[in-house]
Design an enzyme around this catalytic site. Structure first.
Site, short mmCIF file in Angstrom:
data_model
loop_
_atom_site.label_atom_id
_atom_site.label_comp_id
_atom_site.label_asym_id
_atom_site.label_seq_id
_atom_site.Cartn_x
_atom_site.Cartn_y
_atom_site.Cartn_z
N CYS A 256 -0.08 -4.31 5.69
CA CYS A 256 -1.33 -4.09 6.75
C CYS A 256 0.02 -4.62 8.30
O CYS A 256 0.13 -4.74 9.21
CB CYS A 256 -2.53 -4.00 6.97
SG CYS A 256 -3.04 -5.63 6.73
N HIS A 305 -7.46 -6.42 7.98
CA HIS A 305 -6.66 -5.30 8.09
C HIS A 305 -6.44 -4.38 9.74
O HIS A 305 -7.44 -5.05 10.43
CB HIS A 305 -7.53 -4.34 7.20
CG HIS A 305 -5.95 -2.39 7.15
ND1 HIS A 305 -5.43 -2.59 6.33
CD2 HIS A 305 -6.65 -1.59 7.67
CE1 HIS A 305 -4.98 -1.42 5.94
NE2 HIS A 305 -5.58 -1.08 6.86
N HIS A 317 -0.97 2.89 9.41
CA HIS A 317 -0.88 2.04 8.71
C HIS A 317 -0.79 1.80 7.32
O HIS A 317 -0.71 3.16 7.01
CB HIS A 317 -2.39 1.18 8.92
CG HIS A 317 -3.19 2.48 7.96
ND1 HIS A 317 -4.26 1.42 7.58
CD2 HIS A 317 -3.42 3.62 7.14
CE1 HIS A 317 -5.62 2.49 6.39
NE2 HIS A 317 -4.72 3.27 6.53
#
Length: 341
Positions: A256, A305, A317
């Site tokens: 991420c 994240h 993402h």
């Protein structure tokens, strides 16, 4: 007349067989009663998702330790180079002073102070010498320079030794994090292996549909926060479909924070490696309604994240292991805040 013969008793062998059969039946019945229930497809998916989420948490910690290791390695290399250069300079200074002593020796007039210096270390000599009047100005300056260089080298060696110890401990921590990530991914795979081929195909098909559906996402007409933010988002959009791989920073696979740091690098902006560090890379935006495309978006309480806001309540993402870079609703994860770089 009816027979009154006693009924025949079962043989010992027969009794043993019957007893063993009954015991086995009881054992099987007991095992059946206490056997772990086969997990449902829903339970497996939930547990696999949790393991993937845990693995991503560990991945961001791994990324941070890896960054620290790289920094320490550079510091150690620089210090060792500096020590090597300093030792070379010290050897040259000593060689120069030795040449003076040799010349004096050949002329039969070697200075006692030079003899004293050459027999020990210059620090000790300088501390003990009552005066440097007996030395020429050039010799006194050389002695001071050598003494200073020795002190400097001792400090640099001690600093290098400390950094090497830190590097060793960091490498161990990095190995532990790597083992933790691999363990969680292996456990997730074990759970997936409990599913039938049809169930796995259905679960993987859901992921495939999510990945393939990204070209139809309605991003609305939001105005990019900045030219740089728009450029970063465009770079990330060019990587839709690239696989999530823990620890990866592109250009063919990403985790991420690897995706966000790579995207902003294409826009000419360097970002820190981890999501937690990227959370401090600009101005925080507390409301989803205030987000602009290109803004960083942080999720979960520990900020493990991160993605890029793409407009219309959508984030772009690298989601998790087994999934590709894609658009997703910002509400699918616990939003914390945005960051305008």
């Amino acid at each position: 007349m009816a027979s009154h013969r006693r009924p025949k008793q079962p043989s010992r062998t027969r009794v043993t067989v019957l007893t063993a059969t009954a015991a086995a039946a009881v054992a099987l019945s007991s095992q059946a009663a206490f056997a772990e229930p086969t997990p449902s497809k829903k339970d497996v998916k939930s547990e696999v998702d949790k393991l993937y989420n845990d693995a991503e948490q560990a991945t961001e910690k791994y990324n941070g330790v890896k960054e620290q290791q790289d920094k320490l390695q550079k510091e150690v290399d620089d210090l060792q180079d500096k020590v090597a250069r300093g030792q070379g300079e010290l050897n040259q200074l000593r060689k120069g002073l030795g040449a003076i002593a040799s010349g004096q020796y050949r002329s039969g007039s070697i200075d006692p102070s030079v003899q004293l210096f050459l027999s020990g270390d210059p620090d000790t000599y300088l501390e003990k010498a009552a005066t440097l009047d007996q030395l020429s100005g050039k010799q006194a300056e050389q002695l001071r320079t050598i003494a200073d260089k020795q002190r400097q080298l001792a400090q640099e060696r001690a600093e290098a030794a400390s950094k090497i110890q830190d590097l060793s401990e960091t490498r161990k921590s990095l190995g532990d994090k790597k083992d933790e990530i691999k363990g969680k991914l292996a456990k997730a795979q074990e759970l997936l292996n409990t599913l039938t081929a049809k169930e796995r195909a259905a679960m993987e098909g859901a992921n495939d549909r999510a990945n393939r559906g990204n070209d139809r996402v309605d991003l609305g007409n939001d105005v990019p926060a900045s030219q740089r933010g728009a450029a970063a988002l465009a770079a990330a959009q060019s990587k839709i479909g690239s696989p999530y791989v823990w620890g990866a920073t592109g250009p063919s696979s990403f985790d991420c924070s690897g995706l966000t740091s790579w995207a902003y690098a294409q826009a000419g902006q360097s970002l820190p490696r981890t999501s937690q560090e990227q959370a401090n890379a600009g101005t925080r935006i507390g409301s989803q309604s205030a987000l602009k495309p290109g803004d960083l978006v942080l999720f979960y309480g520990d900020l493990h994240h991160i993605g890029l806001y793409a407009g219309n309540g959508t984030v772009l993402h690298a989601p998790k292991p087994g999934a590709a870079v894609r658009y997703e609703s910002i509400n699918n994860m616990p939003f914390q805040f945005g960051v305008r770089v």
